[in-house]
Scaffold this motif. Structure first.
Motif, PDB file in Angstrom:
ATOM      1  N   MET A 282     -33.408  -7.676   3.129  1.00 16.38           N
ATOM      2  CA  MET A 282     -34.492  -7.107   2.520  1.00 16.38           C
ATOM      3  C   MET A 282     -35.759  -7.881   3.062  1.00 16.38           C
ATOM      4  O   MET A 282     -36.643  -7.102   3.699  1.00 16.38           O
ATOM      5  CB  MET A 282     -34.197  -7.407   1.143  1.00 16.38           C
ATOM      6  N   ILE A 283     -35.516  -9.191   3.367  1.00 11.17           N
ATOM      7  CA  ILE A 283     -36.785  -9.906   3.762  1.00 11.17           C
ATOM      8  C   ILE A 283     -37.208  -9.521   5.436  1.00 11.17           C
ATOM      9  O   ILE A 283     -38.130  -9.318   5.581  1.00 11.17           O
ATOM     10  CB  ILE A 283     -36.684 -11.317   3.676  1.00 11.17           C
ATOM     11  N   TRP A 284     -35.994  -9.186   6.047  1.00  7.30           N
ATOM     12  CA  TRP A 284     -36.130  -9.045   7.557  1.00  7.30           C
ATOM     13  C   TRP A 284     -36.601  -7.592   7.664  1.00  7.30           C
ATOM     14  O   TRP A 284     -37.723  -7.295   8.622  1.00  7.30           O
ATOM     15  CB  TRP A 284     -34.841  -8.926   8.274  1.00  7.30           C
ATOM     16  N   GLY A 285     -36.247  -6.563   6.807  1.00  8.45           N
ATOM     17  CA  GLY A 285     -36.510  -5.191   6.768  1.00  8.45           C
ATOM     18  C   GLY A 285     -38.158  -5.066   6.567  1.00  8.45           C
ATOM     19  O   GLY A 285     -38.943  -4.397   7.284  1.00  8.45           O
ATOM     20  N   VAL A 286     -38.585  -5.753   5.271  1.00  6.58           N
ATOM     21  CA  VAL A 286     -40.028  -5.725   4.890  1.00  6.58           C
ATOM     22  C   VAL A 286     -40.961  -6.385   6.031  1.00  6.58           C
ATOM     23  O   VAL A 286     -41.963  -5.907   6.416  1.00  6.58           O
ATOM     24  CB  VAL A 286     -39.958  -6.496   3.717  1.00  6.58           C
ATOM     25  N   SER A 287     -40.446  -7.553   6.625  1.00 13.69           N
ATOM     26  CA  SER A 287     -41.444  -8.478   7.415  1.00 13.69           C
ATOM     27  C   SER A 287     -41.377  -7.934   8.879  1.00 13.69           C
ATOM     28  O   SER A 287     -42.463  -8.109   9.458  1.00 13.69           O
ATOM     29  CB  SER A 287     -40.855  -9.853   7.550  1.00 13.69           C
ATOM     30  N   SER A 288     -40.572  -7.070   9.356  1.00 14.10           N
ATOM     31  CA  SER A 288     -40.462  -6.697  10.777  1.00 14.10           C
ATOM     32  C   SER A 288     -40.270  -5.224  10.950  1.00 14.10           C
ATOM     33  O   SER A 288     -40.287  -4.843  12.168  1.00 14.10           O
ATOM     34  CB  SER A 288     -39.267  -7.634  11.575  1.00 14.10           C
ATOM     35  N   GLN A 289     -39.682  -4.652   9.970  1.00 15.85           N
ATOM     36  CA  GLN A 289     -39.245  -2.960  10.038  1.00 15.85           C
ATOM     37  C   GLN A 289     -39.849  -2.198   9.346  1.00 15.85           C
ATOM     38  O   GLN A 289     -39.537  -0.877   9.413  1.00 15.85           O
ATOM     39  CB  GLN A 289     -37.793  -3.013   9.906  1.00 15.85           C
ATOM     40  N   GLY A 290     -41.160  -2.789   8.596  1.00 18.96           N
ATOM     41  CA  GLY A 290     -41.832  -1.617   8.006  1.00 18.96           C
ATOM     42  C   GLY A 290     -41.094  -1.047   6.753  1.00 18.96           C
ATOM     43  O   GLY A 290     -41.496  -0.039   6.247  1.00 18.96           O
ATOM     44  N   TRP A 291     -40.028  -1.489   6.275  1.00 23.70           N
ATOM     45  CA  TRP A 291     -39.417  -1.211   4.997  1.00 23.70           C
ATOM     46  C   TRP A 291     -40.369  -1.213   3.880  1.00 23.70           C
ATOM     47  O   TRP A 291     -41.267  -2.287   3.501  1.00 23.70           O
ATOM     48  CB  TRP A 291     -38.266  -1.952   4.744  1.00 23.70           C
ATOM     49  N   TRP A 292     -40.211  -0.207   2.976  1.00 25.14           N
ATOM     50  CA  TRP A 292     -40.993  -0.330   1.584  1.00 25.14           C
ATOM     51  C   TRP A 292     -39.919   0.064   0.527  1.00 25.14           C
ATOM     52  O   TRP A 292     -38.699  -0.188   0.669  1.00 25.14           O
ATOM     53  CB  TRP A 292     -42.139   0.149   1.546  1.00 25.14           C
ATOM     54  N   MET A 293     -40.308   0.301  -0.608  1.00 27.86           N
ATOM     55  CA  MET A 293     -39.438   0.458  -1.755  1.00 27.86           C
ATOM     56  C   MET A 293     -38.269   1.404  -1.701  1.00 27.86           C
ATOM     57  O   MET A 293     -37.124   1.064  -2.285  1.00 27.86           O
ATOM     58  CB  MET A 293     -40.505   0.943  -2.962  1.00 27.86           C
ATOM     59  N   ALA A 294     -38.519   2.650  -1.012  1.00 28.31           N
ATOM     60  CA  ALA A 294     -37.369   3.371  -0.842  1.00 28.31           C
ATOM     61  C   ALA A 294     -36.064   2.804  -0.373  1.00 28.31           C
ATOM     62  O   ALA A 294     -35.008   2.844  -0.658  1.00 28.31           O
ATOM     63  CB  ALA A 294     -37.693   4.805  -0.252  1.00 28.31           C
ATOM     64  N   LYS A 295     -36.506   2.118   0.949  1.00 30.05           N
ATOM     65  CA  LYS A 295     -35.446   1.767   1.864  1.00 30.05           C
ATOM     66  C   LYS A 295     -34.939   0.235   1.118  1.00 30.05           C
ATOM     67  O   LYS A 295     -33.428   0.060   1.282  1.00 30.05           O
ATOM     68  CB  LYS A 295     -36.028   1.287   3.383  1.00 30.05           C
ATOM     69  N   MET A 296     -35.715  -0.484   0.403  1.00 28.55           N
ATOM     70  CA  MET A 296     -35.101  -1.581  -0.335  1.00 28.55           C
ATOM     71  C   MET A 296     -34.135  -1.191  -1.576  1.00 28.55           C
ATOM     72  O   MET A 296     -33.249  -1.826  -1.513  1.00 28.55           O
ATOM     73  CB  MET A 296     -36.285  -2.401  -0.814  1.00 28.55           C
ATOM     74  N   SER A 297     -34.532  -0.096  -2.150  1.00 28.76           N
ATOM     75  CA  SER A 297     -33.704   0.457  -3.072  1.00 28.76           C
ATOM     76  C   SER A 297     -32.472   0.754  -2.805  1.00 28.76           C
ATOM     77  O   SER A 297     -31.212   0.647  -3.028  1.00 28.76           O
ATOM     78  CB  SER A 297     -34.365   1.404  -3.905  1.00 28.76           C
ATOM     79  N   ALA A 298     -32.585   1.679  -1.511  1.00 24.74           N
ATOM     80  CA  ALA A 298     -31.349   1.812  -0.825  1.00 24.74           C
ATOM     81  C   ALA A 298     -30.179   0.839  -0.455  1.00 24.74           C
ATOM     82  O   ALA A 298     -29.017   0.990  -0.548  1.00 24.74           O
ATOM     83  CB  ALA A 298     -31.623   2.990   0.363  1.00 24.74           C
ATOM     84  N   LEU A 299     -30.750  -0.398   0.073  1.00 24.42           N
ATOM     85  CA  LEU A 299     -30.297  -1.663   0.487  1.00 24.42           C
ATOM     86  C   LEU A 299     -29.309  -1.985  -0.672  1.00 24.42           C
ATOM     87  O   LEU A 299     -28.143  -2.343  -0.774  1.00 24.42           O
ATOM     88  CB  LEU A 299     -31.028  -2.443   1.144  1.00 24.42           C
ATOM     89  N   PHE A 300     -30.056  -2.067  -1.939  1.00 21.58           N
ATOM     90  CA  PHE A 300     -29.395  -2.853  -3.162  1.00 21.58           C
ATOM     91  C   PHE A 300     -28.413  -1.839  -3.729  1.00 21.58           C
ATOM     92  O   PHE A 300     -27.378  -2.118  -4.307  1.00 21.58           O
ATOM     93  CB  PHE A 300     -30.644  -2.931  -4.175  1.00 21.58           C
ATOM     94  N   LEU A 301     -28.633  -0.371  -3.526  1.00 17.56           N
ATOM     95  CA  LEU A 301     -27.537   0.434  -3.792  1.00 17.56           C
ATOM     96  C   LEU A 301     -26.300   0.407  -3.091  1.00 17.56           C
ATOM     97  O   LEU A 301     -25.045   0.007  -3.360  1.00 17.56           O
ATOM     98  CB  LEU A 301     -28.009   1.918  -3.847  1.00 17.56           C
ATOM     99  N   ALA A 302     -26.606   0.406  -1.779  1.00 21.61           N
ATOM    100  CA  ALA A 302     -25.264   0.284  -0.870  1.00 21.61           C
ATOM    101  C   ALA A 302     -24.705  -1.270  -0.942  1.00 21.61           C
ATOM    102  O   ALA A 302     -23.443  -1.323  -1.033  1.00 21.61           O
ATOM    103  CB  ALA A 302     -25.862   0.030   0.723  1.00 21.61           C
TER     104      ALA A 302
END
Length: 486
Positions: A292-312
């Motif tokens: 999650m931290i990697w995605g937000v800090s370097s890949q431009g992730w936001w809430m939708a992708k973080m939510s999908a990560l926690f679901l997976a």
């Protein structure tokens, strides 16, 4: 400070006399919506002209173009619509909470699934047994990690994922939920307050001010490090006091409710051992947050992708723990249900911004600030501008939203008072960061307190001395720089 030995009987006596209970977060926020709506009938409506900024990707106000517009006072229907629009409001990018609310629910589901495996419970028991006698070392280390997230990428909403993880750890260490909330909220908050390369504060504000984001870096580093040291000492002192005498906890009367929520046993069991599947679950648990931290800090992730990560991650944990379809869905839904109140608080908090935008109040308040800064000395200018940003932050808690709104107006004014624009950026982000340590309109604050079951008025009682110390630190730093630069 009054003795805490007879806290419970004294509080009961007061309650019997007054029958007064401080309003919940829901009531406080709804009353704020109503007060802002009343303000739209009194405060003149106005707007700045706006132009598209290619660098910021948003429309920014043009200094000197403010003009009054037809009033759009908000009525009682608008007040009741505001919490709904707070979840989804396509007319205001600052007032959309549906993505954050869903993120919180998916975190709750993930934690519900992980909790069912008891991997965290056993892991905490093992960790606390090894740290016995040195638990206070966790506080400055964890606060430094959260501060790193705040200063680098503006860690805010995503920090909500950590509260349910850290609260059981602090309870097992014989602290209380306030220690966990303070470690995360103050840690990430002081990082944002002392932002260095945060793209959502420093970079956006610097672009809007027409300077490089590295300008003023050393002052911000000083505020960051000094603020972290002050906050760490403050929380460690409170934690030691609670460990020595649990009755001095500001949530002492809620300990049974908090213990039941987070599954704390009265004693540690050092003989417990993790099973193979529990060990794998803990690895997945930790890896999820790293991703999650990697995605937000370097890949431009936001809430939708973080939510999908926690679901997976939830599904993977369910498979490894062999829960079965019904066991998995029950655990996920129960976990989401535990954080439903947090999701509601977030939407209601955003409703305040909805009413302000609809009533055309925000630009009027900004214009009042613009008018009051003309012709001031460097020290008077920077402190006045800091005070204005403090007030604006209450209504516009978003660091990026406040930067886009105020920097195009405030930065050019600094030139007339001989103040470096980099100092204006530092004052803006310090003001925003300071207010967002207690701001009831900031969804992260109210969400964190709801998770930790810390009443808002008690958080204010806990934090106000620290706020004064940080205020002195910031005002002193920017005043010295403004005075010496001239």
């Amino acid at each position: 400070m009054m003795s805490e030995q007879n806290t419970q009987p004294e509080e009961s006596a007061v309650d019997k006399k007054s029958n007064f209970t401080f309003p919940s977060a829901y009531t406080i926020l709804f009353l704020l919506i109503a007060l802002v709506a009343i303000g739209t009938w009194v405060v003149p409506a106005g707007k700045y002209e706006r132009v598209a900024s290619e660098a910021l990707g948003k429309d920014v106000p043009v200094p000197g173009t403010y003009q009054t517009v037809e009033a759009t006072p908000q009525n009682i229907v608008d007040v009741f619509l505001a919490p709904i629009s707070g979840f989804y409001n396509p007319d205001s990018y600052q007032a959309q909470a549906i993505d954050v609310a869903l993120f919180v629910l998916f975190i709750g589901g993930f934690l519900g699934v992980v909790t069912k495996t008891r991997a965290i419970d056993v892991g905490i028991e093992r960790a606390m047994s090894k740290l016995k006698g040195h638990e206070n070392r966790m506080i400055p280390i964890l606060m430094a990690l959260f501060a790193a997230g705040g200063t680098s990428y503006g860690m805010a909403e995503e920090s909500l994922a950590f509260y349910s993880l850290l609260i059981p750890v602090m309870l097992a260490a014989k602290y209380d939920s306030v220690v966990a909330v303070a470690t995360i909220l103050l840690g990430s908050g002081i990082g944002v307050l002392g932002s260095t390369i945060n793209p959502f504060a420093t970079v956006i504000a610097s672009n809007a001010a027409g300077i490089a984001f590295t300008d003023g870096l050393y002052l911000r580093l000083f505020i960051l490090i000094a603020g972290w040291a002050i906050c760490s000492f403050y929380v460690m002192r409170y934690a030691a006091m609670v460990k020595d005498d649990p009755s001095k906890s500001i949530v002492y009367d809620k300990r049974a409710e908090i213990d039941a929520q987070f599954g704390k046993d009265a004693e540690l069991h050092p003989d417990l051992r993790l099973t193979t599947s529990q060990s794998i679950v803990l690895v997945i648990f930790a890896l999820t947050f790293v991703i999650m931290i990697w995605g937000v800090s370097s890949q431009g992730w936001w809430m939708a992708k973080m939510s999908a990560l926690f679901l997976a991650a939830s599904i993977v944990v369910g498979i490894i723990a062999k829960m079965g379809e019904k066991g998995f869905t029950d655990a996920f839904v129960d976990g989401a249900r535990d954080l439903l109140g947090v999701a509601l608080v977030i939407g209601i908090a955003r409703g305040i911004v909805v009413v302000m935008d609809a009533g055309n109040m925000t630009d009027t308040i900004l214009h009042a600030g613009e008018s009051s800064l003309s012709g001031l000395s460097p020290v008077a200018f920077i402190n006045s501008m800091f005070a204005i940003e403090l007030g604006m932050s209450f209504f516009v808690p978003s660091s990026s939203g406040l930067a886009v709104l105020t920097m195009p107006v405030m930065a050019p004014l600094a030139d007339f008072s001989g103040v470096d624009r980099a100092l204006v950026v530092t004052a803006y982000q310090s003001a925003n960061g300071l207010v967002n340590l207690f701001n009831p309109t900031f969804a992260v604050v109210m969400g964190a307190l709801a998770i930790g079951k810390v009443p808002y008025e008690r958080w204010l009682k806990f934090i106000w001395p620290l706020l004064l110390i940080l205020l002195v630190l910031i005002v002193g730093a920017i005043s010295i720089v403004a005075a010496t630069a001239g």
